[in-house]
Design a protein around this motif. Structure first.
Motif, PDB file in Angstrom:
ATOM      1  N   SER A 198       0.794  -1.229   0.000  1.00  0.00           N
ATOM      2  CA  SER A 198       0.000   0.000   0.000  1.00  0.00           C
ATOM      3  C   SER A 198       0.826   1.279   0.000  1.00  0.00           C
ATOM      4  N   SER A 199       2.145   1.167  -0.029  1.00  0.00           N
ATOM      5  CA  SER A 199       2.996   2.359   0.078  1.00  0.00           C
ATOM      6  C   SER A 199       4.100   2.344  -0.964  1.00  0.00           C
ATOM      7  N   SER A 200       4.562   3.520  -1.290  1.00  0.00           N
ATOM      8  CA  SER A 200       5.742   3.672  -2.132  1.00  0.00           C
ATOM      9  C   SER A 200       6.925   3.877  -1.187  1.00  0.00           C
ATOM     10  N   LEU A 201       7.868   2.938  -1.181  1.00  0.00           N
ATOM     11  CA  LEU A 201       8.976   2.965  -0.236  1.00  0.00           C
ATOM     12  C   LEU A 201      10.313   3.034  -0.954  1.00  0.00           C
ATOM     13  N   ASP A 202      11.289   3.652  -0.294  1.00  0.00           N
ATOM     14  CA  ASP A 202      12.647   3.708  -0.828  1.00  0.00           C
ATOM     15  C   ASP A 202      13.551   2.661  -0.204  1.00  0.00           C
ATOM     16  N   CYS A 203      13.232   2.203   1.005  1.00  0.00           N
ATOM     17  CA  CYS A 203      14.080   1.230   1.690  1.00  0.00           C
ATOM     18  C   CYS A 203      13.302   0.596   2.840  1.00  0.00           C
ATOM     19  N   ILE A 204      13.654  -0.664   3.127  1.00  0.00           N
ATOM     20  CA  ILE A 204      13.067  -1.390   4.253  1.00  0.00           C
ATOM     21  C   ILE A 204      14.190  -1.739   5.220  1.00  0.00           C
ATOM     22  N   LEU A 205      13.971  -1.487   6.500  1.00  0.00           N
ATOM     23  CA  LEU A 205      14.906  -1.877   7.553  1.00  0.00           C
ATOM     24  C   LEU A 205      14.173  -2.894   8.413  1.00  0.00           C
ATOM     25  N   THR A 206      14.711  -4.102   8.527  1.00  0.00           N
ATOM     26  CA  THR A 206      14.012  -5.151   9.256  1.00  0.00           C
ATOM     27  C   THR A 206      14.918  -5.900  10.214  1.00  0.00           C
TER      28      THR A 206
ATOM     29  N   GLY B 101      12.211  -4.296  -6.260  1.00  0.00           N
ATOM     30  CA  GLY B 101      13.618  -3.929  -6.123  1.00  0.00           C
ATOM     31  C   GLY B 101      13.895  -3.065  -4.913  1.00  0.00           C
ATOM     32  N   ILE B 102      12.959  -2.996  -3.968  1.00  0.00           N
ATOM     33  CA  ILE B 102      13.151  -2.163  -2.789  1.00  0.00           C
ATOM     34  C   ILE B 102      14.371  -2.661  -2.016  1.00  0.00           C
ATOM     35  N   PRO B 103      15.317  -1.793  -1.742  1.00  0.00           N
ATOM     36  CA  PRO B 103      16.469  -2.213  -0.946  1.00  0.00           C
ATOM     37  C   PRO B 103      16.046  -2.613   0.464  1.00  0.00           C
ATOM     38  N   ILE B 104      16.665  -3.659   0.971  1.00  0.00           N
ATOM     39  CA  ILE B 104      16.354  -4.168   2.309  1.00  0.00           C
ATOM     40  C   ILE B 104      17.638  -4.187   3.127  1.00  0.00           C
TER      41      ILE B 104
END
Length: 132
Positions: free
Chosen positions: A71-79, A101-104
């Protein structure tokens, strides 16, 4: 004070490509998703990242993370790697299977080399150990 987070350019990374560990990139103005089951860790990451100029959304589980990604446009995921419902490694594999291709970036107390290797093999772009 500066916060530099390993971040790949989000442009066109195929699910068949190896997700390389990347160098630092400014997070100012970037939309970041933080996934961690610890309320304290989420709050600390949120405050530090917002102070560095990022737009931050936090969630407490991998399932909530998958919902936000849709549901969102993201530039990066931190998990984190240790999450309720299913692991951070499974979360990374789900994201990569969707051909995004979202960087994680993994931020975890699981700091052994085998944890880093597993995260990068699952498709993470970077790995940082957080203090216990």
């Amino acid at each position: 004070f500066h916060v530099l987070i390993p971040l790949a350019e989000a442009a066109a990374v195929s699910k068949h490509e190896k997700h390389e560990e990347v160098t630092s990139f400014s997070i100012k103005g970037k939309k970041l998703l933080v996934i961690d089951d610890s309320p304290d860790a989420r709050k600390i990451f949120e405050q530090v990242l917002i102070a560095a100029g990022a737009e931050v959304t936090t969630v407490s589980s991998a399932q909530e993370g998958l919902t936000k990604i849709r549901s969102s446009s993201l530039d990066c995921i931190l998990t984190d790697l240790v999450l309720p419902e299913f692991s951070g490694l499974e979360f990374i594999r789900h994201v990569r299977a969707s051909d995004t291709g979202i960087p994680i970036l993994v931020l975890t107390a699981c700091a052994f080399e085998k944890d880093k290797s597993a995260a990068l093999s699952a498709g993470a772009n970077g790995f940082l150990s957080k203090p216990c």
